[in-house]
Design a protein around this motif. Structure first.
Motif, mmCIF file in Angstrom:
data_model
loop_
_atom_site.group_PDB
_atom_site.id
_atom_site.type_symbol
_atom_site.label_atom_id
_atom_site.label_comp_id
_atom_site.label_asym_id
_atom_site.label_seq_id
_atom_site.Cartn_x
_atom_site.Cartn_y
_atom_site.Cartn_z
ATOM 1 N N ILE A 3 14.943 16.692 26.665
ATOM 2 C CA ILE A 3 15.210 16.998 25.263
ATOM 3 C C ILE A 3 15.527 15.686 24.546
ATOM 4 N N GLN A 4 14.851 15.422 23.465
ATOM 5 C CA GLN A 4 15.074 14.202 22.683
ATOM 6 C C GLN A 4 16.364 14.331 21.864
ATOM 7 N N GLU A 66 26.818 12.845 21.993
ATOM 8 C CA GLU A 66 26.956 12.095 23.250
ATOM 9 C C GLU A 66 28.367 11.549 23.439
ATOM 10 N N LYS A 67 29.088 11.364 22.346
ATOM 11 C CA LYS A 67 30.449 10.837 22.414
ATOM 12 C C LYS A 67 31.474 11.912 22.774
ATOM 13 N N VAL A 68 31.083 13.164 22.648
ATOM 14 C CA VAL A 68 32.029 14.266 22.865
ATOM 15 C C VAL A 68 31.461 15.274 23.867
ATOM 16 N N PHE A 127 25.257 19.318 27.617
ATOM 17 C CA PHE A 127 26.389 18.807 28.392
ATOM 18 C C PHE A 127 25.908 18.125 29.670
ATOM 19 N N ILE A 128 25.022 18.795 30.395
ATOM 20 C CA ILE A 128 24.500 18.208 31.641
ATOM 21 C C ILE A 128 23.790 16.887 31.350
ATOM 22 N N LYS A 129 22.984 16.857 30.298
ATOM 23 C CA LYS A 129 22.259 15.640 29.934
ATOM 24 C C LYS A 129 23.230 14.495 29.593
ATOM 25 N N LYS A 134 26.096 9.432 31.079
ATOM 26 C CA LYS A 134 27.325 8.632 31.205
ATOM 27 C C LYS A 134 27.510 8.103 32.623
ATOM 28 N N GLN A 135 26.951 8.807 33.589
ATOM 29 C CA GLN A 135 27.104 8.380 34.983
ATOM 30 C C GLN A 135 26.057 7.346 35.395
ATOM 31 N N ASP A 136 25.059 7.132 34.545
ATOM 32 C CA ASP A 136 24.026 6.116 34.855
ATOM 33 C C ASP A 136 24.551 4.717 34.677
#
Length: 136
Positions: A3-4, A66-68, A127-129, A134-136
């Motif tokens: 998803i973009q 992405e920040k929340v 959320f998963i995305k 963040k873990q990358d």
């Protein structure tokens, strides 16, 4: 499925507009007592106002989701709960009785939970995305 970010932003806006527009339209700006009558706890006027507030919350983070990411998880849980409540309501109530009393309330009870299940999936995927990013 990838998803973009721009599509996700539009998804948050759509979720918010569905909450706000749906409640205001089908409740006739909180004057449709039939909605309250058939589920006086969840769909009281207070409950309907809170659905509008959730809609505003979705829109407020549309560009900064992405920040929340943990707030997005809360959105997913909220939609899961409303979807579950709607499903349970349908198992214990007669939708035809709602339509017999007020067609707008009938349409509301027909669609609100489907909308919640759809956006539960959307928020969960976002959320998963964001968590994976963040873990990358």
């Amino acid at each position: 499925m990838k998803i973009q970010d721009k599509t996700i932003t539009y998804g948050f806006i759509a979720a918010g507009l569905m909450n706000i527009g749906g409640v205001l339209t089908f409740s006739r700006f909180f004057t449709n007592a039939t909605i309250n009558e058939f589920d006086p706890v969840v769909m009281s006027n207070f409950g309907l106002v809170m659905i509008v507030i959730w809609g505003l919350a979705y829109i407020s983070v549309a560009r900064d989701f992405e920040k929340v990411n943990w707030l997005v998880a809360v959105f997913a849980m909220e939609k899961l709960i409303y979807g579950f409540v709607w499903t349970k309501w349908h198992m214990n109530n007669d939708l035809a009785a709602v339509y017999a009393e007020d067609s707008m309330a009938g349409i509301f009870y027909t669609i609100y939970g489907a909308n919640d299940w759809l956006f539960f999936i959307f928020f969960a995927l976002v959320f998963i995305k964001t968590l994976a990013k963040k873990q990358d």
